[in-house]
Scaffold this active site. Structure first.
Site, PDB file in Angstrom:
ATOM      1  N   ASP A 162      43.944  47.801  42.486  1.00 32.16           N
ATOM      2  CA  ASP A 162      43.271  47.546  41.210  1.00 32.16           C
ATOM      3  C   ASP A 162      41.804  47.964  41.268  1.00 32.16           C
ATOM      4  O   ASP A 162      40.919  47.264  40.785  1.00 32.16           O
ATOM      5  CB  ASP A 162      43.388  46.078  40.796  1.00 32.16           C
ATOM      6  N   HIS A 187      42.550  48.392  36.101  1.00 36.41           N
ATOM      7  CA  HIS A 187      43.082  47.959  34.808  1.00 36.41           C
ATOM      8  C   HIS A 187      42.055  48.073  33.684  1.00 36.41           C
ATOM      9  O   HIS A 187      42.429  48.051  32.513  1.00 36.41           O
ATOM     10  CB  HIS A 187      43.638  46.532  34.897  1.00 36.41           C
ATOM     11  N   SER A 198      35.811  41.684  34.482  1.00 36.24           N
ATOM     12  CA  SER A 198      36.596  42.536  35.370  1.00 36.24           C
ATOM     13  C   SER A 198      35.806  43.771  35.763  1.00 36.24           C
ATOM     14  O   SER A 198      35.256  44.474  34.908  1.00 36.24           O
ATOM     15  CB  SER A 198      37.893  42.970  34.679  1.00 36.24           C
TER      16      SER A 198
END
Length: 506
Positions: free
Chosen positions: A169, A139, A244
């Site tokens: 992911d 992402h 992230s």
């Protein structure tokens, strides 16, 4: 209040023992107050001096008070990732022209934006090879047209995507340089709940930051994002936007997870963060580097975890396993003889705890591999052999519908629902397979048992306690036979079937 009570007690002591003994009484009062906290002068002095922590070699491990040496080794291998993309214009919802759904969605849908804009996403990454391979989240780089990677020494490199995998992911980037610092991968299977971990990344763009915490849980499935093959490590180490793709490391300086998600009502850290285990990351990374894509096994079923109520309904001895909601026609499960309502409790001789564990273990097995399933059917255990197919990502997600608003429904007060028989016209609107039969949920009592169990308007109840229902009378009769026990419903939601237990009103 404490001072007043002490003065009053001292005054009383003075009257009893005379002025010469007042000071002694006051000292006794303070000592008693101290003892009420479990402290004496000697115990206070001892508390100020921390007890030595014995290391493996038996010496005082003063280094336990600092992780500076670990951070110094691993931090250079954690980078900042900046991804520039063209903002995607909001699209008209595909069901907005259908009056069946218009009232449900109302004005909450985004309006189309005809002006494309540029967006810059910020994330983190981990260098896993000296020649420039970097692990990050899918992402973080999804849809990126230009990607830059900044090292801790402020060098900036353009990066290209080697491969990206939405179900896990994860993504692998490559920069054209060598001699880079590398963060070694640890064995995430050996991570234990309670282990100390450090999260490293660039939260909110303020620069590289290190936070510490412990492993709070393992094997988490969050339901956030795609979550197709989630097996998260949960941690209370502070993770925020920008973390992230960053590193979760153990105190030995090994990568045990890739930070991916947080659970928060505000968008900020509240101590519930999730990282993708390093073993899963390594498997995905190796495939992406070699072939640019990830191959996964597929059994051809939809499953859910066994709850205590499901175990009670099916008369299972243990509350574990994966309950088969539906079997894909022509898939590996159907060829192996698996049926709807079977409970899978073992895979290749190893127990299956829940549906998420089964899904991840099947996905981690290469297609065309033969596996042995241990299944409980009608109270009896049996073995089935299946040759796995290959997982194909779905082309898109089906929209969730609202209530039908139709007429002619029957009320079932014990569940808190109003239902009507499924017609071919409604089945077509709900994208159901031709020949599907059951009862459409028209209305729900928000405080009723069905709503509490997660049913929605537009759901189709196909079975109650493994018996087909086609009319409201069928449903009422099934509830009457169940008595005070919870009932097991087979629900069809826009083509996907699943079981749910509901405890009817008495």
């Amino acid at each position: 209040m404490i001072k007043n009570s002490q003065d009053s007690f001292a005054q009383r002591m003075g009257r009893l023992f005379g002025p010469r003994r007042t000071l002694l009484a006051f000292v006794v009062t303070l000592s008693l107050a101290g003892c009420s906290r479990g402290e004496t002068p000697s115990s206070q002095q001892a508390a100020q001096q921390p007890a030595p922590v014995e290391s493996a070699g038996g010496t005082a491990a003063a280094a336990q008070n600092s992780y500076a040496d670990v951070v110094a080794r691993v931090a250079p291998a954690v980078v900042t990732v900046r991804a520039e993309r063209r903002a995607r214009a909001a699209q008209q919802h595909p069901f907005m022209d259908d009056p069946f759904f218009r009232e449900f969605f109302g004005e909450r849908l985004p309006r189309p934006d005809q002006t494309p804009r540029r967006q810059e996403g910020l994330g983190s990454g981990v260098i896993v090879s000296a020649d420039g391979h970097i692990l990050t989240n899918h992402h973080v780089v999804d849809g990126a047209e230009q990607i830059e990677v900044e090292l801790t020494d402020r060098r900036v490199f353009s990066a290209k995507i080697v491969g990206s995998d939405q179900p896990s992911d994860l993504a692998v980037l490559k920069v054209d340089t060598g001699g880079l610092p590398v963060l070694p991968l640890g064995n995430s299977d050996q991570v234990r709940v309670g282990d100390v971990v450090l999260a490293i990344g660039n939260p909110l763009g303020i620069g590289q930051t290190v936070t510490s915490g412990i492993v709070s849980a393992k094997g988490r499935s969050t339901g956030l994002g795609d979550g197709s093959f989630a097996d998260f490590i949960q941690t209370d180490a502070a993770i925020n936007r920008g973390n992230s793709g960053g590193a979760l490391v153990n105190t030995a300086g090994q990568l045990v997870g890739i930070n991916s998600q947080i659970l928060s009502p505000t968008g900020g850290n509240i101590g519930i963060g999730f990282a993708i285990p390093s073993n899963m990351a390594k498997s995905v990374m190796d495939q992406l580097v070699k072939t640019g894509k990830v191959r996964r096994g597929q059994l051809g079923v939809t499953v859910q975890s066994v709850t205590s109520e499901i175990a009670q309904s099916l008369e299972l001895k243990e509350i574990r396993g994966a309950l088969v909601n539906s079997v894909v026609p022509g898939g590996a499960a159907e060829r192996a003889g698996l049926r709807q309502g079977d409970v899978i409790v073992g895979l290749d001789g190893q127990p299956v705890t829940d549906h998420n564990e089964l899904r991840n273990r099947i996905a981690g097995t290469q297609p065309d591999t033969e596996v042995t399933l241990t299944v409980i059917r009608d109270g009896r255990e049996q073995q089935l052999r299946a040759r796995l197919g290959e997982y194909q990502p779905p082309a898109g997600e089906a929209a969730e519908g609202g209530g039908s608003g139709g007429q002619g429904g029957g009320s079932t007060g014990r569940l808190g629902v109003t239902v009507r028989p499924l017609t071919p016209e409604i089945a077509q609107q709900l994208n159901l397979r031709a020949g599907t039969q059951g009862l459409v949920v028209e209305q729900l009592d928000p405080a009723g048992p069905a709503a509490d169990a997660g049913l929605r308007g537009g759901d189709v109840i196909e079975q109650v306690n493994r018996q087909q229902v086609r009319t409201a009378d069928d449903l009422a009769a099934a509830l009457q036979r169940a008595g005070a026990r919870p009932v097991l419903l087979l629900v069809n939601r826009r083509g996907t079937t699943f079981f749910v237990t509901v405890r009817p009103r008495q």
